[in-house]
Scaffold this motif. Structure first.
Motif, mmCIF file in Angstrom:
data_model
loop_
_atom_site.group_PDB
_atom_site.id
_atom_site.type_symbol
_atom_site.label_atom_id
_atom_site.label_comp_id
_atom_site.label_asym_id
_atom_site.label_seq_id
_atom_site.Cartn_x
_atom_site.Cartn_y
_atom_site.Cartn_z
ATOM 1 N N TRP A 181 0.910 -1.162 -0.087
ATOM 2 C CA TRP A 181 0.016 0.083 -0.146
ATOM 3 C C TRP A 181 0.729 1.279 0.097
ATOM 4 O O TRP A 181 0.578 2.128 -0.498
ATOM 5 C CB TRP A 181 -0.814 -0.065 1.349
ATOM 6 C CG TRP A 181 -2.265 -0.983 1.114
ATOM 7 C CD1 TRP A 181 -3.053 -1.164 2.206
ATOM 8 C CD2 TRP A 181 -2.744 -1.804 0.223
ATOM 9 N NE1 TRP A 181 -4.213 -2.066 1.850
ATOM 10 C CE2 TRP A 181 -3.696 -2.362 0.428
ATOM 11 C CE3 TRP A 181 -2.472 -1.984 -1.134
ATOM 12 C CZ2 TRP A 181 -4.483 -3.027 -0.019
ATOM 13 C CZ3 TRP A 181 -2.878 -2.913 -1.971
ATOM 14 C CH2 TRP A 181 -3.767 -3.593 -1.492
ATOM 15 N N PRO A 182 1.857 1.306 0.732
ATOM 16 C CA PRO A 182 2.657 2.655 0.771
ATOM 17 C C PRO A 182 3.549 2.933 -0.728
ATOM 18 O O PRO A 182 3.887 4.134 -0.943
ATOM 19 C CB PRO A 182 3.890 2.262 1.614
ATOM 20 C CG PRO A 182 3.445 1.285 2.789
ATOM 21 C CD PRO A 182 2.533 0.385 1.851
ATOM 22 N N LEU A 183 3.042 2.116 -1.645
ATOM 23 C CA LEU A 183 3.959 2.415 -2.860
ATOM 24 C C LEU A 183 2.939 3.102 -3.618
ATOM 25 O O LEU A 183 3.313 3.955 -4.827
ATOM 26 C CB LEU A 183 3.810 0.868 -3.622
ATOM 27 C CG LEU A 183 5.192 -0.013 -2.955
ATOM 28 C CD1 LEU A 183 5.322 -1.364 -3.779
ATOM 29 C CD2 LEU A 183 6.528 0.690 -2.835
ATOM 30 N N GLY A 184 1.717 3.230 -3.226
ATOM 31 C CA GLY A 184 0.897 4.391 -4.223
ATOM 32 C C GLY A 184 -0.396 3.490 -4.808
ATOM 33 O O GLY A 184 -0.293 2.697 -5.122
ATOM 34 N N ASP A 185 -1.677 4.251 -4.521
ATOM 35 C CA ASP A 185 -2.726 3.624 -5.081
ATOM 36 C C ASP A 185 -2.776 3.731 -6.498
ATOM 37 O O ASP A 185 -3.411 2.911 -7.149
ATOM 38 C CB ASP A 185 -3.813 4.599 -4.746
ATOM 39 C CG ASP A 185 -4.412 4.768 -3.253
ATOM 40 O OD1 ASP A 185 -3.792 3.904 -2.649
ATOM 41 O OD2 ASP A 185 -5.003 5.610 -2.839
ATOM 42 N N ASP A 186 -1.763 4.438 -7.219
ATOM 43 C CA ASP A 186 -1.961 4.268 -8.688
ATOM 44 C C ASP A 186 -0.894 3.246 -9.271
ATOM 45 O O ASP A 186 -0.891 3.117 -10.405
ATOM 46 C CB ASP A 186 -1.297 5.729 -9.594
ATOM 47 C CG ASP A 186 0.101 6.103 -8.673
ATOM 48 O OD1 ASP A 186 0.462 5.430 -7.768
ATOM 49 O OD2 ASP A 186 0.585 7.048 -9.239
ATOM 50 N N VAL A 187 -0.368 2.319 -8.336
ATOM 51 C CA VAL A 187 0.201 1.149 -8.918
ATOM 52 C C VAL A 187 -0.452 0.312 -9.534
ATOM 53 O O VAL A 187 -1.311 -0.436 -8.994
ATOM 54 C CB VAL A 187 1.260 0.662 -7.489
ATOM 55 C CG1 VAL A 187 2.008 -0.564 -8.086
ATOM 56 C CG2 VAL A 187 2.531 1.772 -7.155
ATOM 57 N N ARG A 188 -0.339 -0.198 -10.775
ATOM 58 C CA ARG A 188 -0.782 -1.223 -11.522
ATOM 59 C C ARG A 188 0.016 -2.550 -11.070
ATOM 60 O O ARG A 188 1.121 -2.479 -10.713
ATOM 61 C CB ARG A 188 -0.564 -1.209 -12.862
ATOM 62 C CG ARG A 188 -1.438 -0.011 -13.533
ATOM 63 C CD ARG A 188 -1.293 -0.024 -15.026
ATOM 64 N NE ARG A 188 0.162 0.262 -15.292
ATOM 65 C CZ ARG A 188 0.961 -0.282 -16.351
ATOM 66 N NH1 ARG A 188 0.297 -0.456 -17.255
ATOM 67 N NH2 ARG A 188 2.190 0.157 -16.506
ATOM 68 N N PHE A 189 -0.684 -3.860 -10.937
ATOM 69 C CA PHE A 189 -0.109 -5.027 -10.567
ATOM 70 C C PHE A 189 -0.505 -6.170 -11.301
ATOM 71 O O PHE A 189 -1.748 -6.093 -11.699
ATOM 72 C CB PHE A 189 -0.148 -5.274 -8.940
ATOM 73 C CG PHE A 189 -1.712 -5.612 -8.762
ATOM 74 C CD1 PHE A 189 -1.974 -7.031 -8.656
ATOM 75 C CD2 PHE A 189 -2.564 -4.574 -8.003
ATOM 76 C CE1 PHE A 189 -3.190 -7.483 -8.090
ATOM 77 C CE2 PHE A 189 -3.756 -5.114 -7.540
ATOM 78 C CZ PHE A 189 -4.137 -6.427 -7.732
ATOM 79 N N ILE A 190 0.661 -6.979 -11.610
ATOM 80 C CA ILE A 190 0.298 -8.326 -12.425
ATOM 81 C C ILE A 190 0.010 -9.364 -11.155
ATOM 82 O O ILE A 190 1.136 -9.717 -10.520
ATOM 83 C CB ILE A 190 1.417 -8.485 -13.272
ATOM 84 C CG1 ILE A 190 1.433 -7.386 -14.345
ATOM 85 C CG2 ILE A 190 1.043 -9.998 -13.938
ATOM 86 C CD1 ILE A 190 2.520 -7.373 -15.056
ATOM 87 N N PRO A 191 -1.200 -9.971 -11.132
ATOM 88 C CA PRO A 191 -1.304 -11.065 -10.127
ATOM 89 C C PRO A 191 -0.606 -12.447 -10.567
ATOM 90 O O PRO A 191 -0.671 -12.423 -12.122
ATOM 91 C CB PRO A 191 -2.591 -10.984 -9.815
ATOM 92 C CG PRO A 191 -3.351 -10.442 -11.085
ATOM 93 C CD PRO A 191 -2.209 -9.703 -11.760
ATOM 94 N N GLY A 192 -0.602 -13.287 -9.751
ATOM 95 C CA GLY A 192 -0.230 -14.928 -10.399
ATOM 96 C C GLY A 192 -1.131 -15.424 -11.180
ATOM 97 O O GLY A 192 -0.912 -16.179 -11.992
#
Length: 214
Positions: A181-192
């Motif tokens: 969460w501290p990395l920012g709300d606008d971070v996109r992530f690729i899940p497994g």
């Protein structure tokens, strides 16, 4: 600039991800769970020279083709955290359980720790230690493009299973809230597995880790 392509593999439709630097055209595969020839060919088709393999954790569907690709291309393996040696040691049982007869256990060249950096061409990933789904799970974060590869820590609308040996849901939720969460709300992530999302969307809507005060 970092480029990426998600390549679902195995009957589990695990998101192996080809990542590469478009300046050097050097790249890596994150979580090569299976179908090694498919993954190698995708890199060739993109004009990418694979220089390493990166692992978030050592479950078979994420790591099953690791050693085969490393041997074929003579490239190194980085990750996961040393605590996942537990799951590497269980590779024979994992193979029998899931019927992946063409897989073999891997030997990593570099265990990863919180705060480590991983280089792919001119692009750099930061490493975050996020145990809970497995004891040695790590996440790769590319700060410039605000992209995270989170393995089985977090999914769109859910979180990783913790009913496996050495799983811990309290620890997993803590990993997400303290490290991601501290990395920012606008971070996109690729899940497994499954579709991409953003940390902001999951903080707002994910029933397992949402911010109730929002």
């Amino acid at each position: 600039m970092l480029q990426f392509k998600i390549i679902p593999v195995t009957p589990f439709q695990q998101n192996a991800t080809l990542v590469w630097c478009d300046e050097t055209m050097q790249g890596a595969i994150i979580d090569p769970g299976g179908e090694s020839e498919k993954l190698i060919q995708c890199a060739k088709d993109a004009g990418v020279t694979l220089t390493k393999l990166l692992l978030t954790h050592a479950h078979l569907d994420h790591a099953g083709a690791t050693q085969e690709i490393a041997d074929k291309l003579s490239i190194g393996i980085e990750g996961p955290h040393k605590e996942d040696q537990f799951w590497i040691d269980l590779f024979p049982q994992q193979i029998m359980q899931f019927g992946f007869s063409d897989c073999k256990a891997f030997t990593t060249d570099r265990w990863l720790e919180q705060g480590d950096k991983v280089q792919v061409g001119n692009e750099e990933f930061e490493v975050f230690f996020c145990p809970g789904h497995t004891p040695g799970h790590v996440v790769f974060f590319h700060r410039q493009s605000k992209l995270a590869q989170v393995g089985d820590v977090l999914f769109k609308g859910s979180i990783g299973r913790t009913d496996f040996p050495k799983g811990n849901q309290i620890q997993l939720v803590k990993s997400i809230k303290n490290n991601l969460w501290p990395l920012g709300d606008d971070v996109r992530f690729i899940p497994g597995h499954g579709p991409m999302s953003t940390f902001g969307e999951e903080r707002a809507t994910n029933p397992y880790v949402r911010d109730l005060a929002r």
